[in-house]
Design an enzyme around this catalytic site. Structure first.
Site, short mmCIF file in Angstrom:
data_model
loop_
_atom_site.label_atom_id
_atom_site.label_comp_id
_atom_site.label_asym_id
_atom_site.label_seq_id
_atom_site.Cartn_x
_atom_site.Cartn_y
_atom_site.Cartn_z
N ALA A 37 0.81 -1.22 0.00
CA ALA A 37 0.00 0.00 0.00
C ALA A 37 0.84 1.27 0.00
CB ALA A 37 -0.95 0.00 1.20
N GLU A 38 1.83 1.32 0.90
CA GLU A 38 2.60 2.56 1.04
C GLU A 38 3.51 2.80 -0.16
OE1 GLU A 38 1.39 0.75 4.83
OE2 GLU A 38 2.67 0.01 3.22
N SER A 39 4.15 1.75 -0.66
CA SER A 39 5.01 1.95 -1.84
C SER A 39 4.17 2.21 -3.08
CB SER A 39 5.93 0.74 -2.06
OG SER A 39 5.19 -0.45 -2.26
N ARG A 170 -7.37 -4.78 7.08
CA ARG A 170 -7.15 -6.13 6.55
C ARG A 170 -7.58 -7.14 7.59
NH1 ARG A 170 -6.66 -3.34 2.77
NH2 ARG A 170 -5.01 -3.27 1.20
N LYS A 227 -14.24 6.95 0.66
CA LYS A 227 -14.20 6.29 -0.65
C LYS A 227 -15.44 5.41 -0.80
CE LYS A 227 -10.20 4.79 0.61
NZ LYS A 227 -8.90 4.10 0.72
N ALA A 258 -6.63 0.43 -6.36
CA ALA A 258 -7.37 1.65 -6.67
C ALA A 258 -7.32 2.64 -5.53
CB ALA A 258 -8.81 1.32 -7.02
N GLY A 259 -7.46 2.14 -4.29
CA GLY A 259 -7.43 3.03 -3.13
C GLY A 259 -6.09 3.71 -2.94
N ASP A 260 -5.01 3.02 -3.29
CA ASP A 260 -3.68 3.61 -3.17
C ASP A 260 -3.49 4.69 -4.23
OD1 ASP A 260 -3.18 1.75 -1.15
OD2 ASP A 260 -2.40 0.28 -2.57
#
Length: 321
Positions: A37-39, A170, A227, A258-260
């Site tokens: 997620a972060e990357s 998660r 979202k 998509a969220g990232d």
């Protein structure tokens, strides 16, 4: 030290995603990719023209070195990353039976990233950054990861670094009860919240969109952006509240990431000091572009690509106030 746009940290894993839409037991070839997620957010921001630093602890193995090289090759500063021989780099597999029917299998327990400790944070980079991006995945990985998140928040608040928080719940990592407590603890310290509706419902106990956003906002000056998937997104602040419709899609290829992409779009727009409607509209566009491509990072667009996409479909969009 030059002001950094964004600092983020967390686990990135090797992703094995077959080309065929079949049960994994019938798959023989697994192309290697990366996902985290972060990357994903870091790469998305770099492609949009921002200076970004991403930190993690990686296994001192071929996979760990491949992840660092790949992310660095995308223009993200990875100089703070640490390699350890004590644990392996995490892995995960995507099983896609149809564009909408997706299963993910993680092999990350006891991974190198779960060993991240507060003392390993690049405090100078957090202090110099305009934005600290945090995902709710990281505190779920281990107690030391949770403590590292709290330490990062403390550094950011002392240095007036904006904190953007995506809960990213998660269920395979922790219980709803524990997640609710920790996610709300982080949310209280954040300046911008980017939950999905289900995550907002978990955090607040409310069900309706406006009620969820109102409770997350409380009596603060936060920016709440819920979202809503194919329906778009909902902004709620002290000054304004409105929906921004999603871009219509002809086909979904891979819904993960998509969220990232959305988060990268929001952070980019805030850094550019754009009106919030414009910020969310572009973030919606980026999310739509990501789901049209297989893989977590492959669909993340450049600024010019986003503008082209929005120009093609922009006349169909409208805001509901």
């Amino acid at each position: 030290m030059k002001k950094l746009d964004v600092f983020t940290f967390g686990e990135t894993m090797i992703l094995f995603q077959p080309v065929q839409m079949l049960p994994l037991e019938y798959i023989h070839d697994y192309p290697r990719k990366i996902g985290g997620a972060e990357s994903n957010v870091a790469i998305g921001l770099a492609r949009l023209g921002h200076s970004v630093k991403w930190f993690s602890k990686l296994g001192d193995d071929p996979f760990g070195h491949y992840i660092k090289k790949t992310i660095r090759g995308e223009g993200v500063d990875t100089s703070s990353c640490i390699f350890t021989p004590q644990a392996p780099t995490g892995l995960f597999f995507k099983e896609q039976l149809s564009p909408e029917d997706l299963n993910i299998y993680y092999y990350r327990k006891g991974s190198a990233a779960s060993l991240i400790e507060p003392k390993e944070l690049d405090e100078e980079s957090i202090a110099s950054a305009k934005v600290l991006h945090i995902s709710g995945i990281t505190p779920a990985l281990s107690m030391t990861n949770y403590q590292t998140v709290l330490r990062a928040i403390d550094i950011a608040k002392k240095n007036n670094t904006m904190i953007v928080f995506d809960p990213n719940f998660r269920s395979k990592l922790w219980s709803e009860e524990k997640a609710k407590k920790v996610l709300n603890e982080i949310a209280e310290n954040a300046d911008v919240l980017l939950p999905g509706l289900a995550e907002g419902q978990l955090m607040t106990g409310e069900t309706e969109v406006e009620a969820v956003a109102r409770k997350l906002l409380g009596n603060t000056n936060k920016i709440i952006i819920l979202k809503l998937g194919s329906q778009g997104a909902y902004l709620h602040t002290k000054e304004e509240k409105f929906f921004v419709e999603a871009f219509s899609l002809k086909q979904i290829v891979d819904p993960v990431g998509a969220g990232d992409g959305f988060a990268a779009g929001i952070i980019s727009g805030i850094l550019r000091k754009e009106p919030m409607y414009q910020v969310i509209r572009r973030a919606n566009a980026i999310g739509a572009m990501v789901v049209g491509v297989k893989g977590d990072i492959e669909g993340l667009p450049t600024s010019s690509a986003v503008e082209h996409f929005m120009g093609q479909l922009g006349n169909e969009q409208d805001v509901k106030r």
